[in-house]
Design a protein around this motif. Sequence first.
Motif, short mmCIF file in Angstrom:
data_model
loop_
_atom_site.label_atom_id
_atom_site.label_comp_id
_atom_site.label_asym_id
_atom_site.label_seq_id
_atom_site.Cartn_x
_atom_site.Cartn_y
_atom_site.Cartn_z
N HIS A 251 29.22 36.81 22.66
CA HIS A 251 28.31 37.21 21.58
C HIS A 251 28.66 36.73 20.26
O HIS A 251 28.07 36.35 19.31
CB HIS A 251 28.00 38.77 21.76
CG HIS A 251 27.41 39.17 20.36
ND1 HIS A 251 25.89 39.16 20.24
CD2 HIS A 251 28.02 40.15 19.53
CE1 HIS A 251 25.66 39.84 19.10
NE2 HIS A 251 26.91 40.37 18.62
N SER A 371 26.37 39.10 32.07
CA SER A 371 25.91 37.93 31.48
C SER A 371 24.33 37.94 31.65
O SER A 371 23.83 37.39 30.83
CB SER A 371 26.69 36.88 32.54
OG SER A 371 26.50 36.76 33.75
N GLY A 372 23.84 38.30 32.91
CA GLY A 372 22.47 38.17 33.09
C GLY A 372 21.63 39.09 31.98
O GLY A 372 20.65 38.89 31.49
N ALA A 375 21.84 37.63 28.72
CA ALA A 375 20.69 36.53 28.46
C ALA A 375 19.33 37.48 28.31
O ALA A 375 18.46 36.68 27.46
CB ALA A 375 20.76 35.69 29.70
N ASP A 378 19.85 40.56 25.20
CA ASP A 378 20.97 40.38 24.19
C ASP A 378 22.17 41.56 24.19
O ASP A 378 22.03 42.31 25.11
CB ASP A 378 20.33 40.40 22.74
CG ASP A 378 19.78 41.44 22.02
OD1 ASP A 378 20.25 42.52 22.41
OD2 ASP A 378 18.92 41.30 21.26
#
Length: 402
Positions: A251, A371-372, A375, A378
């Motif tokens: 990030h 991580s998903g 994506a 945010d």
Amino acid sequence: MSLPGGDLAAVQRRTVLVLSVGQVLGGIATGVTVSLGALLAADVSGSEALSGLSTAGMTLGAAIVAVPLASLARRAGRRPSLATGMIVALVGILTVVAATAIGVFALLLAGFALIGAGQAANLQSRFAAADLATERTRGRDLSLVVWATTVGSVLGPNLTAPGEAIGRALGMPELTGPYVFSIAAQLAALALYLVFLRPDPLRLANRLAREASASARAPRPDRPVAARFAILAVAGSHAVMVAVMAMTPVHLAGHGAALHIIGLTISLHIAGMYALSPVFGLLADRVGRVATILLGQGILAASLVMAALGQDSAVAVTIALVLLGLGWSAATVAGASLLTEASAPEVRVARQGRSDLTMNLAGGLGAVAASGVLALIDYGGLAWACLAIVAVIAGASPLGRR
């Protein structure tokens, strides 16, 4: 009370000291792998996309051996169990060096997984510190061993430069030189446990429990509901911490933060995880295990709200990461204390092993899921999603008192 090696309090002080030094030595291999593992994985695999598998391998390895090490401790005591963890981690270090030399990625991942056994042994050390502790000092003793992890975690990455020089002199593969220090530290930890962890704290605690059971001083009854809450609190807090921590560098980098800012943020987060653990240990002893777990959830909630609302500010994210470490520390120290005292001697070690297994699996799943989520919604959305886990733990807190 007359015991081998002195009175019970003296034996416990020596046990905590030995375990703390062992944590420092054992943490060096982990610190080196955390700092260099991703680079080694990218170099051997030829793909930066696979670099994160170094941490995943260590986490999976720690999860796999958590229950077997606990079973060994239950049968033979803490000394053989901790020594076995050090030996397996030592084999893992040698495997990583060999895999780097011959360029076999699958073997490299196996080495990282074996190093995870050292992590599992380090986790078990905090329970070993609680074996002979009294209710007045259990949180404090456990937290002192957790605090010692800080030293090894800081030492490991800072041995990179001198390790590389030694590695070149020895003709070792590039980036593996710092593992020279890890090998020496693992051997020292192995000798420390085998020679100085006497009497074995778990075997002595079991003997004292049998004597108490045979007399009028019966041990406290088993509290399975409270134990399950402790496992939930530790695993849930760990999942939240790993999920947010793992995505923070991504990030910050996406928002243009310099590498030194990202490094400082993670360093301060790690300091939050360990530096104040003795404070939370004292709080767990004085105000209660469940109350300290709830304090940890409150700090985690504050961290997540700040991360969500201040996601565009590097300063706000850094403060959120410090709070994230502090909340994790309070919950894990108090949770481990609660799990120990809520479990009868005959089931205590098995539950501790299941707790470590659950904790590592939750951390791994948290990192993968994060991580998903990042994506899709945010960084701020990830923080709000993690807040739901905190709410579940807080809502289940009355179970901890049963």
